[in-house]
Motif scaffolding. Structure first.
Motif, PDB file in Angstrom:
ATOM      1  N   VAL A 257     -47.441  83.262  98.522  1.00 54.24           N
ATOM      2  CA  VAL A 257     -47.649  81.840  98.801  1.00 54.24           C
ATOM      3  C   VAL A 257     -48.742  81.323  97.878  1.00 54.24           C
ATOM      4  CG1 VAL A 257     -48.479  80.174 100.494  1.00 54.24           C
ATOM      5  CG2 VAL A 257     -46.887  81.951 101.190  1.00 54.24           C
ATOM      6  N   LEU A 258     -48.508  80.168  97.283  1.00 48.84           N
ATOM      7  CA  LEU A 258     -49.496  79.493  96.442  1.00 48.84           C
ATOM      8  C   LEU A 258     -49.896  78.187  97.119  1.00 48.84           C
ATOM      9  CD1 LEU A 258     -47.581  79.732  93.024  1.00 48.84           C
ATOM     10  CD2 LEU A 258     -49.018  81.479  94.089  1.00 48.84           C
ATOM     11  N   SER A 259     -51.198  77.861  97.112  1.00 50.21           N
ATOM     12  CA  SER A 259     -51.669  76.635  97.770  1.00 50.21           C
ATOM     13  C   SER A 259     -52.770  75.987  96.953  1.00 50.21           C
ATOM     14  CB  SER A 259     -52.203  76.976  99.162  1.00 50.21           C
ATOM     15  OG  SER A 259     -52.963  75.902  99.687  1.00 50.21           O
ATOM     16  N   ASP A 260     -52.743  74.639  96.918  1.00 47.61           N
ATOM     17  CA  ASP A 260     -53.859  73.905  96.319  1.00 47.61           C
ATOM     18  C   ASP A 260     -54.601  73.081  97.370  1.00 47.61           C
ATOM     19  OD1 ASP A 260     -52.228  71.759  96.856  1.00 47.61           O
ATOM     20  OD2 ASP A 260     -52.110  71.026  94.797  1.00 47.61           O
ATOM     21  N   GLY A 261     -54.320  73.359  98.642  1.00 49.00           N
ATOM     22  CA  GLY A 261     -54.998  72.668  99.736  1.00 49.00           C
ATOM     23  C   GLY A 261     -54.137  71.634 100.422  1.00 49.00           C
ATOM     24  N   TRP A 262     -53.283  70.968  99.666  1.00 52.43           N
ATOM     25  CA  TRP A 262     -52.383  69.989 100.292  1.00 52.43           C
ATOM     26  C   TRP A 262     -50.924  70.157  99.891  1.00 52.43           C
ATOM     27  CZ3 TRP A 262     -49.836  65.975  97.528  1.00 52.43           C
ATOM     28  CH2 TRP A 262     -50.208  65.848  96.198  1.00 52.43           C
ATOM     29  N   ARG A 263     -50.640  71.126  99.026  1.00 52.23           N
ATOM     30  CA  ARG A 263     -49.263  71.523  98.724  1.00 52.23           C
ATOM     31  C   ARG A 263     -49.218  73.049  98.709  1.00 52.23           C
ATOM     32  NH1 ARG A 263     -48.628  68.441  93.086  1.00 52.23           N
ATOM     33  NH2 ARG A 263     -50.662  69.461  92.901  1.00 52.23           N
ATOM     34  N   ASP A 288     -51.997  69.822 106.600  1.00 46.48           N
ATOM     35  CA  ASP A 288     -51.729  70.552 107.841  1.00 46.48           C
ATOM     36  C   ASP A 288     -50.595  71.555 107.656  1.00 46.48           C
ATOM     37  OD1 ASP A 288     -53.717  69.203 109.130  1.00 46.48           O
ATOM     38  OD2 ASP A 288     -52.380  67.755 110.115  1.00 46.48           O
ATOM     39  N   LYS A 289     -49.505  71.099 107.026  1.00 45.57           N
ATOM     40  CA  LYS A 289     -48.361  71.993 106.807  1.00 45.57           C
ATOM     41  C   LYS A 289     -48.722  73.125 105.849  1.00 45.57           C
ATOM     42  CE  LYS A 289     -44.990  68.335 107.701  1.00 45.57           C
ATOM     43  NZ  LYS A 289     -43.928  67.464 107.121  1.00 45.57           N
ATOM     44  N   THR A 290     -49.545  72.793 104.865  1.00 42.01           N
ATOM     45  CA  THR A 290     -49.982  73.808 103.911  1.00 42.01           C
ATOM     46  C   THR A 290     -50.785  74.901 104.620  1.00 42.01           C
ATOM     47  OG1 THR A 290     -49.973  72.321 102.013  1.00 42.01           O
ATOM     48  CG2 THR A 290     -51.452  74.220 101.899  1.00 42.01           C
ATOM     49  N   ARG A 291     -51.714  74.496 105.498  1.00 49.35           N
ATOM     50  CA  ARG A 291     -52.512  75.475 106.251  1.00 49.35           C
ATOM     51  C   ARG A 291     -51.625  76.347 107.126  1.00 49.35           C
ATOM     52  NH1 ARG A 291     -56.346  71.252 106.675  1.00 49.35           N
ATOM     53  NH2 ARG A 291     -55.449  70.595 108.672  1.00 49.35           N
ATOM     54  N   LYS A 292     -50.645  75.740 107.778  1.00 49.07           N
ATOM     55  CA  LYS A 292     -49.739  76.496 108.651  1.00 49.07           C
ATOM     56  C   LYS A 292     -48.937  77.519 107.853  1.00 49.07           C
ATOM     57  CE  LYS A 292     -49.148  72.937 112.201  1.00 49.07           C
ATOM     58  NZ  LYS A 292     -48.194  71.974 112.833  1.00 49.07           N
ATOM     59  N   LEU A 293     -48.459  77.109 106.684  1.00 48.03           N
ATOM     60  CA  LEU A 293     -47.658  78.019 105.864  1.00 48.03           C
ATOM     61  C   LEU A 293     -48.496  79.210 105.395  1.00 48.03           C
ATOM     62  CD1 LEU A 293     -44.878  78.474 104.546  1.00 48.03           C
ATOM     63  CD2 LEU A 293     -45.750  77.313 102.518  1.00 48.03           C
ATOM     64  N   ARG A 314     -38.688  76.477 106.902  1.00 48.76           N
ATOM     65  CA  ARG A 314     -38.568  75.240 106.115  1.00 48.76           C
ATOM     66  C   ARG A 314     -38.359  74.036 107.041  1.00 48.76           C
ATOM     67  NH1 ARG A 314     -34.813  71.812 104.753  1.00 48.76           N
ATOM     68  NH2 ARG A 314     -33.273  72.988 105.939  1.00 48.76           N
ATOM     69  N   THR A 315     -37.487  74.194 108.038  1.00 50.98           N
ATOM     70  CA  THR A 315     -37.184  73.098 108.962  1.00 50.98           C
ATOM     71  C   THR A 315     -38.409  72.709 109.780  1.00 50.98           C
ATOM     72  OG1 THR A 315     -34.883  73.857 109.109  1.00 50.98           O
ATOM     73  CG2 THR A 315     -35.668  72.355 110.829  1.00 50.98           C
ATOM     74  N   GLU A 316     -39.130  73.714 110.300  1.00 49.46           N
ATOM     75  CA  GLU A 316     -40.298  73.438 111.145  1.00 49.46           C
ATOM     76  C   GLU A 316     -41.401  72.720 110.375  1.00 49.46           C
ATOM     77  OE1 GLU A 316     -41.440  77.219 112.661  1.00 49.46           O
ATOM     78  OE2 GLU A 316     -39.848  77.300 114.170  1.00 49.46           O
ATOM     79  N   LEU A 317     -41.548  73.039 109.092  1.00 50.42           N
ATOM     80  CA  LEU A 317     -42.628  72.457 108.300  1.00 50.42           C
ATOM     81  C   LEU A 317     -42.162  71.308 107.413  1.00 50.42           C
ATOM     82  CD1 LEU A 317     -44.550  75.704 107.238  1.00 50.42           C
ATOM     83  CD2 LEU A 317     -45.064  74.126 109.115  1.00 50.42           C
ATOM     84  N   GLY A 318     -40.877  70.950 107.536  1.00 47.98           N
ATOM     85  CA  GLY A 318     -40.358  69.852 106.718  1.00 47.98           C
ATOM     86  C   GLY A 318     -40.387  70.176 105.233  1.00 47.98           C
TER      87      GLY A 318
END
Length: 375
Positions: A257-263, A288-293, A314-318
């Motif tokens: 998983v790669l994250s920049d804080g909001w994606r 919020d979705k990024t943190r959950k992922l 994917r469905t749960e996090l849109g």
């Protein structure tokens, strides 16, 4: 093709598709593959002469002298000798299985001696169609991840044929190298994009669990089995942190998983079509979705990376699927790339990159206090 086990056989078929005449080199004569490919066979006899010398090959050895490409897919402890032989006989190109050699000093020596030979090391996940899709998404979104989490696990016990602790250690070592290879590729397209050199990474924290600690009396081996370490390009206020986990687990995983804080983007590179597991990638947007992922990636060890499970995520996090063009296999892509390459910069994974990757893992082991073979 030196070494015609499962991997070597697959590679030999791809070289044949490109129009090469095939010479198979192995301890045992692969009758069916010889017939299938119309290949020649040279016996590799470990009981004859100095190891790595031409004397250990029995058969029409003149064929080796005219070989344009050497594909070395034998066990790691044979790599150095066979690459040396290929270089001495004037090979133009070499495809080398992972890890490159048993010792880093051997790999560095081979690199110094390969001025006129292109050597590609088969860190095959760099050629995954899903990786190409992710790199395209990174470019389009101008995405610079500040946190990366990698998990690779499989049941190492099931794959072992012996109880030699060195077998276990090298299986784990190779697992970690593949993760760092993917990390290096991502950094090439993000933080290092404007640079012409790779930075030395810092090992911020690391730990390993031995077989004795994990399985106690059932598997009383001393070598490492689980690992967890963090890399960064600076000890303080770095551009990114990358946490890499490797483990023995009954459920096989190969995702990051790669994250920049909001994606964030979840990438699965494992492929088991019979179990509905396919290479795939899902991007989510919003802090919020990024943190959950990221949290799910770090804690869900037992969740198989099936299409249904990832689609539920994917469905749960849109989230949105990334388009993946499955027009080639990773092995085929590595071979096609080496076939077409004219210079080192054309290669997906040149030996110089592989050495950098393997140096990182040596550094991790050193930080923990485990001494591998000499640097």
């Amino acid at each position: 093709v030196v070494g015609v086990g499962k991997i070597g056989q697959s590679q030999a078929r791809f070289w044949k598709k490109l129009g090469y005449e095939i010479v198979l080199v192995d301890v045992q004569k692969p009758e069916s593959l010889i017939y299938e490919l119309g290949a020649k066979w040279i016996k590799f006899d470990t009981t004859r002469g100095d190891f790595g010398a031409i004397g250990v090959f029995v058969g029409p050895t003149y064929l080796l002298e005219g070989a344009e490409v050497w594909n070395i897919s034998c066990p790691t402890n044979w790599h150095y000798a066979h690459v040396n032989t290929a270089l001495q006989l004037g090979a133009n190109k070499i495809l080398l299985e992972t890890p490159s050699t048993e010792r880093l000093d051997e790999a560095r020596e081979l690199y110094r001696n390969s001025v006129y030979t292109l050597i590609q090391v088969n860190y095959v996940e760099r050629a995954q169609p899903v990786m190409i899709a992710v790199l395209q998404w990174i470019k389009e979104k101008e995405f610079y991840p500040n946190y990366m989490f990698f998990r690779r696990s499989h049941d190492v016990r099931r794959r072992l044929k012996t109880e030699a602790s060195s077998d276990i250690k090298w299986t784990t070592f190779n697992t970690l190298c593949h993760s760092v290879s993917v990390l290096e590729l991502i950094l090439q397209h993000t933080w290092w994009k404007q640079k012409r050199f790779r930075k030395d990474l810092k090992v911020l924290q690391s730990k390993m669990i031995s077989w004795q600690e994990r399985y106690k009396e059932e598997f009383p081996f001393k070598a490492d089995v689980d690992s967890d370490f963090v890399l960064s390009d600076s000890e303080k206020n770095g551009n990114f942190k990358a946490r890499i986990c490797g483990a023995s687990d009954k459920t096989e995983h190969r995702y990051f998983v790669l994250s920049d804080g909001w994606r964030a983007v979840w990438v699965n590179t494992l492929s088991y079509p019979e179990h509905k597991i396919f290479p795939s990638a899902v991007a989510v947007y919003g802090s919020d979705k990024t943190r959950k992922l990221v949290a799910l990636a770090e804690k869900v060890i037992g969740l198989p990376s099936t299409f249904d499970n990832i689609n539920t995520l994917r469905t749960e996090l849109g989230g949105k699927w990334l388009f993946v063009d499955f027009n080639h296999s990773p092995t085929e892509k590595m071979i096609q790339n080496l076939h077409e390459a004219q210079k080192e910069q054309d290669l997906i994974c040149p030996l110089s990159t592989a050495i950098w990757v393997e140096e990182i893992i040596y550094l991790v082991y050193k930080t923990i206090g485990i001494k591998l073979l000499p640097l």
